[in-house]
Design a protein around this motif. Structure first.
Motif, short mmCIF file in Angstrom:
data_model
loop_
_atom_site.label_atom_id
_atom_site.label_comp_id
_atom_site.label_asym_id
_atom_site.label_seq_id
_atom_site.Cartn_x
_atom_site.Cartn_y
_atom_site.Cartn_z
N SER A 42 32.30 12.77 53.60
CA SER A 42 31.97 13.89 52.67
C SER A 42 32.10 13.66 51.32
O SER A 42 31.40 14.11 50.12
CB SER A 42 33.03 15.19 52.75
OG SER A 42 32.83 15.55 54.15
N SER A 43 32.96 12.42 50.74
CA SER A 43 32.83 11.99 49.36
C SER A 43 31.93 10.84 49.17
O SER A 43 31.86 10.25 47.93
CB SER A 43 34.29 11.32 48.97
OG SER A 43 35.36 12.45 49.45
N GLY A 44 30.86 10.33 50.31
CA GLY A 44 30.19 9.42 50.00
C GLY A 44 30.77 8.06 49.96
O GLY A 44 30.13 7.15 49.25
N PHE A 45 32.03 7.91 50.63
CA PHE A 45 32.55 6.80 50.37
C PHE A 45 32.18 5.80 51.87
O PHE A 45 31.47 6.32 52.58
CB PHE A 45 34.26 6.81 50.47
CG PHE A 45 34.66 7.55 49.41
CD1 PHE A 45 33.97 7.38 47.95
CD2 PHE A 45 35.98 8.10 49.23
CE1 PHE A 45 34.58 7.78 46.89
CE2 PHE A 45 36.46 8.81 48.10
CZ PHE A 45 35.61 8.68 46.79
N GLU A 46 32.56 4.40 51.55
CA GLU A 46 32.50 3.65 52.88
C GLU A 46 33.46 4.25 54.08
O GLU A 46 34.40 4.86 53.58
CB GLU A 46 32.91 2.32 52.47
CG GLU A 46 31.93 1.48 51.54
CD GLU A 46 30.75 1.03 52.20
OE1 GLU A 46 30.49 0.81 53.31
OE2 GLU A 46 29.92 1.48 51.70
N PRO A 47 32.94 3.96 55.47
CA PRO A 47 33.92 4.56 56.22
C PRO A 47 34.94 3.84 56.28
O PRO A 47 35.47 3.00 55.83
CB PRO A 47 32.81 4.48 57.40
CG PRO A 47 31.48 3.99 57.05
CD PRO A 47 31.64 3.49 55.74
N ALA A 48 36.08 4.72 57.09
CA ALA A 48 37.42 4.39 57.31
C ALA A 48 37.39 4.40 58.67
O ALA A 48 37.14 5.22 59.33
CB ALA A 48 38.31 5.29 56.65
N ILE A 49 37.88 3.14 59.34
CA ILE A 49 38.25 2.91 60.61
C ILE A 49 39.45 3.09 61.02
O ILE A 49 40.39 2.16 60.77
CB ILE A 49 37.56 1.61 61.23
CG1 ILE A 49 36.18 1.61 60.66
CG2 ILE A 49 37.48 1.58 62.86
CD1 ILE A 49 34.97 2.40 61.01
N PHE A 50 40.10 3.91 62.02
CA PHE A 50 41.37 4.01 62.31
C PHE A 50 41.74 3.61 63.76
O PHE A 50 40.83 3.75 64.48
CB PHE A 50 41.79 5.59 62.11
CG PHE A 50 42.06 5.98 60.88
CD1 PHE A 50 43.28 6.29 60.36
CD2 PHE A 50 40.98 6.60 60.21
CE1 PHE A 50 43.49 6.77 59.03
CE2 PHE A 50 41.02 6.87 58.73
CZ PHE A 50 42.56 7.11 58.46
N ASN A 51 42.77 3.12 64.00
CA ASN A 51 43.23 2.69 65.30
C ASN A 51 43.70 4.13 65.96
O ASN A 51 44.01 4.96 65.78
CB ASN A 51 44.46 1.94 65.28
CG ASN A 51 44.08 0.70 64.81
OD1 ASN A 51 42.97 0.13 64.67
ND2 ASN A 51 45.23 -0.14 64.52
N ASP A 52 43.05 4.11 67.34
CA ASP A 52 43.25 5.07 68.22
C ASP A 52 44.48 5.04 68.77
O ASP A 52 45.09 4.94 70.07
CB ASP A 52 42.03 5.29 69.16
CG ASP A 52 42.19 6.43 70.13
OD1 ASP A 52 42.40 7.46 69.37
OD2 ASP A 52 41.55 6.78 71.32
N GLU A 53 45.68 5.42 68.04
CA GLU A 53 47.00 5.47 68.51
C GLU A 53 47.93 6.36 67.65
O GLU A 53 47.50 6.91 66.66
CB GLU A 53 47.64 3.89 68.08
CG GLU A 53 47.42 3.68 66.63
CD GLU A 53 47.83 2.23 66.35
OE1 GLU A 53 48.06 1.50 67.10
OE2 GLU A 53 47.79 1.81 65.16
#
Length: 273
Positions: A231-242
């Protein structure tokens, strides 16, 4: 103590991100506002907002007694741990002494849900915090100092993570990968609801309680911050599925005592608006 005595003059100790908008909002409701800052350069900002300005430096114990001549004192100064400054509980102890001497009858302390440890639990105001961080420990000590003083009635508002103007939390995660604890629930509140909640307490004279200021919507860190970056036009953030250590902060007193209706009800809708 008569909790129903009329509130006419309100002093806000710390007119920052929350304190200044709070002052402006209360002025619109007809209250007389005094505000403090630690720097002379910010005095004109208070004047422009029709707030009576005072220079109050809790570090130097430079307390202007006229500032404390009020019906309600809102303390909005965060703990600064390892800053080399006077410890936060000592600041609160000094403030309490001056407030008592000035005859203040109502105090609202702006605290934080960071007072709770990540205990893998859902907590509300009935749960006693067992903080395990320096800032959390300082907050608990500060709360206890005010609550134990019978010269005034103390109300505690523990705000969750703050979001709103100039506080886009997505920037902390933008472009990062392998971010831990993606399935932990978020605990946030928008500035508009910080103001609305405080106003509800004052207008209803619902003093003497502890309130958790937290939006009752808790998407996961992964869901919220991933969308926030988009929504902010930033680079994506990749989270661990944990799911590692976590807490989910709820409020029992806000709905039951105040019947407050949150302006931001759904965080993903908010991000997409």
């Amino acid at each position: 103590m008569d909790q129903q005595s009329e509130i006419k003059t309100i002093s806000i100790l710390g007119c920052g991100w929350y304190g200044l908008p709070m002052a402006k909002s209360l002025i619109k409701q007809g209250y007389n506002l005094k505000g403090s800052t630690t720097t002379e350069a910010k005095l004109n900002i208070l004047v422009d907002a029709n707030v009576k300005p005072y220079l109050v430096d809790t570090e130097k114990e430079n307390f202007n007694e006229e500032f404390f001549a009020c019906d309600l004192l809102i303390i909005s100064i965060p703990p600064k741990v390892n800053s080399g400054q006077l410890p936060y509980p000592d600041k609160i102890k000094n403030i309490a002494a001056v407030a008592e001497k000035a005859g203040v009858k109502q105090i609202i302390l702006i605290s934080s849900t960071g007072i709770y440890e990540d205990g893998n639990f859902i907590v509300d105001e009935m749960v006693e915090p067992q903080p395990n961080t320096p800032s959390g420990i300082a907050l608990k000590q500060a709360e206890a100092i005010l609550l134990s003083n019978n010269a005034f009635t103390t109300t505690i508002i523990r705000f969750a993570g703050l979001i709103g103007p100039n506080r886009n939390l997505a920037k902390h995660f933008a472009g990062k990968a392998d971010i831990a604890n993606g399935n932990a629930p978020i605990n946030l509140i928008h500035l508009d609801d910080c103001l609305g909640l405080t106003q509800s307490i004052i207008n209803q004279k619902a003093f003497g309680k502890i309130y958790h200021g937290v939006t009752p919507d808790h998407p996961t860190r992964k869901a919220f911050y991933s969308q926030a970056c988009i929504s902010s036009g930033f680079e994506p953030a990749i989270f661990n599925d944990e799911l590692l250590s976590w807490k989910q902060v709820e409020s029992k007193n806000v709905p039951e005592i105040l019947a407050y209706k949150f302006k931001v009800k759904n965080w993903l809708d908010y991000l997409n608006s």
